[in-house]
Write an enzyme that holds these catalytic residues in place. Structure first.
Site, mmCIF file in Angstrom:
data_model
loop_
_atom_site.group_PDB
_atom_site.id
_atom_site.type_symbol
_atom_site.label_atom_id
_atom_site.label_comp_id
_atom_site.label_asym_id
_atom_site.label_seq_id
_atom_site.Cartn_x
_atom_site.Cartn_y
_atom_site.Cartn_z
ATOM 1 N N LYS A 168 0.942 -1.228 0.188
ATOM 2 C CA LYS A 168 -0.087 0.005 0.031
ATOM 3 C C LYS A 168 0.915 1.301 -0.025
ATOM 4 O O LYS A 168 0.507 2.256 -0.786
ATOM 5 C CB LYS A 168 -0.924 0.080 1.212
ATOM 6 C CG LYS A 168 -1.949 -1.176 1.208
ATOM 7 C CD LYS A 168 -2.921 -1.167 2.293
ATOM 8 C CE LYS A 168 -3.734 -2.482 2.166
ATOM 9 N NZ LYS A 168 -4.514 -2.768 0.948
ATOM 10 N N ASN A 174 2.476 1.587 -3.356
ATOM 11 C CA ASN A 174 1.535 1.965 -4.575
ATOM 12 C C ASN A 174 1.002 3.429 -4.253
ATOM 13 O O ASN A 174 0.978 4.216 -5.396
ATOM 14 C CB ASN A 174 0.327 1.195 -4.503
ATOM 15 C CG ASN A 174 0.585 -0.258 -4.722
ATOM 16 O OD1 ASN A 174 1.685 -1.054 -5.095
ATOM 17 N ND2 ASN A 174 -0.451 -1.107 -4.179
ATOM 18 N N GLU A 221 -0.003 -0.821 7.397
ATOM 19 C CA GLU A 221 0.644 -2.302 6.605
ATOM 20 C C GLU A 221 2.123 -2.630 7.293
ATOM 21 O O GLU A 221 2.594 -3.796 6.945
ATOM 22 C CB GLU A 221 0.673 -2.146 5.250
ATOM 23 C CG GLU A 221 0.596 -3.681 4.639
ATOM 24 C CD GLU A 221 0.135 -3.496 3.091
ATOM 25 O OE1 GLU A 221 -0.935 -4.217 2.805
ATOM 26 O OE2 GLU A 221 0.741 -2.798 2.444
ATOM 27 N N THR A 270 -14.220 6.425 2.134
ATOM 28 C CA THR A 270 -14.358 5.995 0.510
ATOM 29 C C THR A 270 -15.698 5.014 0.583
ATOM 30 O O THR A 270 -15.186 3.876 1.476
ATOM 31 C CB THR A 270 -13.160 5.754 -0.053
ATOM 32 O OG1 THR A 270 -12.572 4.789 0.946
ATOM 33 C CG2 THR A 270 -12.177 6.726 -0.390
ATOM 34 N N LEU A 271 -16.477 5.086 -0.090
ATOM 35 C CA LEU A 271 -17.431 4.171 -0.005
ATOM 36 C C LEU A 271 -17.687 3.555 -1.557
ATOM 37 O O LEU A 271 -18.962 3.219 -2.014
ATOM 38 C CB LEU A 271 -18.875 4.912 0.140
ATOM 39 C CG LEU A 271 -18.678 5.702 1.328
ATOM 40 C CD1 LEU A 271 -19.800 6.811 1.787
ATOM 41 C CD2 LEU A 271 -19.102 4.518 2.671
ATOM 42 N N GLY A 300 -19.297 6.708 -3.888
ATOM 43 C CA GLY A 300 -18.577 7.964 -3.576
ATOM 44 C C GLY A 300 -17.636 7.938 -2.216
ATOM 45 O O GLY A 300 -17.375 7.079 -1.754
ATOM 46 N N ASP A 349 -10.257 -4.443 -12.457
ATOM 47 C CA ASP A 349 -9.316 -4.847 -11.179
ATOM 48 C C ASP A 349 -9.364 -3.673 -10.222
ATOM 49 O O ASP A 349 -8.769 -2.683 -10.306
ATOM 50 C CB ASP A 349 -7.931 -5.142 -11.618
ATOM 51 C CG ASP A 349 -7.216 -5.748 -10.527
ATOM 52 O OD1 ASP A 349 -7.572 -5.705 -9.230
ATOM 53 O OD2 ASP A 349 -6.121 -6.096 -11.082
ATOM 54 N N ASP A 364 -5.123 2.849 -3.170
ATOM 55 C CA ASP A 364 -3.812 3.569 -3.017
ATOM 56 C C ASP A 364 -3.982 4.456 -4.037
ATOM 57 O O ASP A 364 -3.278 5.612 -3.944
ATOM 58 C CB ASP A 364 -2.808 2.561 -3.502
ATOM 59 C CG ASP A 364 -3.149 1.238 -2.376
ATOM 60 O OD1 ASP A 364 -3.295 1.707 -1.226
ATOM 61 O OD2 ASP A 364 -2.667 0.151 -2.544
ATOM 62 N N ARG A 393 -7.663 -0.783 -15.367
ATOM 63 C CA ARG A 393 -6.316 -1.455 -15.541
ATOM 64 C C ARG A 393 -6.008 -2.718 -14.693
ATOM 65 O O ARG A 393 -6.368 -2.439 -13.352
ATOM 66 C CB ARG A 393 -5.320 -0.651 -15.604
ATOM 67 C CG ARG A 393 -5.491 0.691 -16.518
ATOM 68 C CD ARG A 393 -4.407 1.802 -16.174
ATOM 69 N NE ARG A 393 -4.481 3.006 -16.956
ATOM 70 C CZ ARG A 393 -3.720 3.824 -16.884
ATOM 71 N NH1 ARG A 393 -3.280 4.268 -15.841
ATOM 72 N NH2 ARG A 393 -4.040 4.835 -17.717
HETATM 73 O O1 RIB Z 1 -3.760 -2.004 -1.593
HETATM 74 C C1 RIB Z 1 -3.280 -2.845 -2.571
HETATM 75 C C2 RIB Z 1 -2.222 -3.580 -2.039
HETATM 76 O O2 RIB Z 1 -2.528 -4.215 -0.821
HETATM 77 C C3 RIB Z 1 -1.514 -4.730 -2.865
HETATM 78 O O3 RIB Z 1 -0.719 -4.035 -3.727
HETATM 79 C C4 RIB Z 1 -0.809 -5.666 -1.970
HETATM 80 O O4 RIB Z 1 0.423 -5.616 -1.920
HETATM 81 C C5 RIB Z 1 -1.656 -5.046 -0.512
HETATM 82 O O5 RIB Z 1 -0.642 -4.792 0.212
#
Ligand code: RIB
Length: 323
Positions: A52, A55, A153, A233-234, A238, A260, A266, A299
């Site tokens: 996270k 990203n 995380e 975030t919902l 929205g 996806d 993120d 994507r």
């Molecule tokens: O939010 C998505 C991310 O959560 C993924 O990239 C995965 O690595 C997890 O940590």
């Protein structure tokens, strides 16, 4: 605050510091996500950069930020992949630590081709072992900056020290409380922007969040704990904002063709950080971030699916939120 010359524009870019996870994403797509005990034949597999924190750093950099990442990697091929990815994205790696002891983390991601929804097991590995003194020295070395972006995380000791150091340095604190985990009460007042999704808002507030009205109740509870601005975030419903002046605001989502949803949060948080650092107000920043998230769900993948600034600007010129 703009702190660095941008060779592309001749102008400057706002600086954002992200302290958080990098893990390698091992992602498979199948017609549906298996239930417990079920095996499903998949159709697609890819290993790529994720986590996270990383990203969100990529999302903020592609949206136009001068981004620095604080994380920890193992001395292994996933760690090398992370490092190369940060460099390719123009992300500052001065405080990307390497561990001899721990391997780079990994996430096992299953995505349904039917809905684009996912299930994830994340093993933080080295990034879950970052030490308090490492994050403090990193923040010291990276200021001045505008926004410090955090998630849940990595190990909480490092997150707590980052919060304290960020506040001491006068940074705006954006906390994306993902994955869902309780935050000790004393830290809420250090958070300028708290951005849970429905699940995370439910965990933090004790209110089961499904509707916009549920989100309002949850936001009040999070406000009473001390967070200054709350943005829940919902998904298709929205985003619900309770701002520091006690206004409730609702920003509708954009309708797109979803393939996806992994990493959509993120995409949102990285772009939101950038927009705040550029001085946008909370509603404009939310619309900007929603557009970035909408692009990302069209994507496959996480970090590679993040939107570039021109794509976000073009999307906003051509689309209106779904009222
Ligand atoms: O939010 C998505 C991310 O959560 C993924 O990239 C995965 O690595 C997890 O940590």
């Amino acid at each position: 605050m703009r702190v660095k010359n941008d060779p592309e524009t001749g102008g400057t870019k706002p600086r954002i510091i992200v302290m958080g996870s990098f893990v390698a994403d091992l992602m498979g797509r199948a017609a549906h996500i298996p239930v417990s005990g079920e095996t499903v034949k998949g159709n697609f597999f890819k290993v790529g950069p994720g986590g996270k924190g990383a990203n969100q750093a990529v999302a903020a950099a592609r949206a136009g930020g001068d981004v620095a990442m604080i994380t920890k990697l193992g001395e292994d091929s996933f760690g090398d992949m992370a490092f190369d990815n940060f460099v390719n994205e123009g992300i500052n790696t001065d405080y990307v630590f390497r561990s001899k002891e721990f391997s780079t983390g990994a996430a096992l991601i299953m995505v349904s081709e039917e809905t684009g929804q996912n299930s994830i097991i994340v093993i933080p590995g080295a990034c879950g072992q970052i030490r308090e003194e490492e994050v403090v020295s990193a923040i010291d070395g990276l200021v001045p900056a505008h926004v410090l972006v955090l998630q849940l995380e990595t190990n909480f000791e490092a997150i707590a020290e980052s919060l304290k150091a960020g506040v001491a340095k006068g940074l705006k604190i954006l906390m994306n409380p993902a994955p869902a985990h309780e935050i000790p009460e004393e830290y809420y007042s250090m958070i300028d922007y708290l951005t849970p999704n429905e699940t995370e808002a439910s965990t933090l507030s004790g209110v089961k969040v499904v509707t916009v009205d549920d989100a309002k109740r949850a936001a009040r509870i999070l406000q009473s704990k001390g967070a200054k601005n709350i943005l829940i975030t919902l998904g298709e419903k929205g985003a619900l904002i309770l701002d520091h002046e006690d206004n409730f605001l609702h920003v509708p989502s954009f309708k797109v063709n979803t393939v996806d949803t992994t990493g959509a949060g993120d995409a949102f948080n990285g772009a939101f950080a950038l927009a705040l650092a550029e001085g946008k107000d909370i509603v404009s920043a939310t619309v900007f971030a929603s557009a970035a998230a909408a692009i990302s769900v069209t994507r496959i993948g996480t970090a590679p699916a993040m939107a570039y600034r021109k794509e976000i600007d073009d999307f906003l010129s051509n689309n209106r939120p779904n009222r």
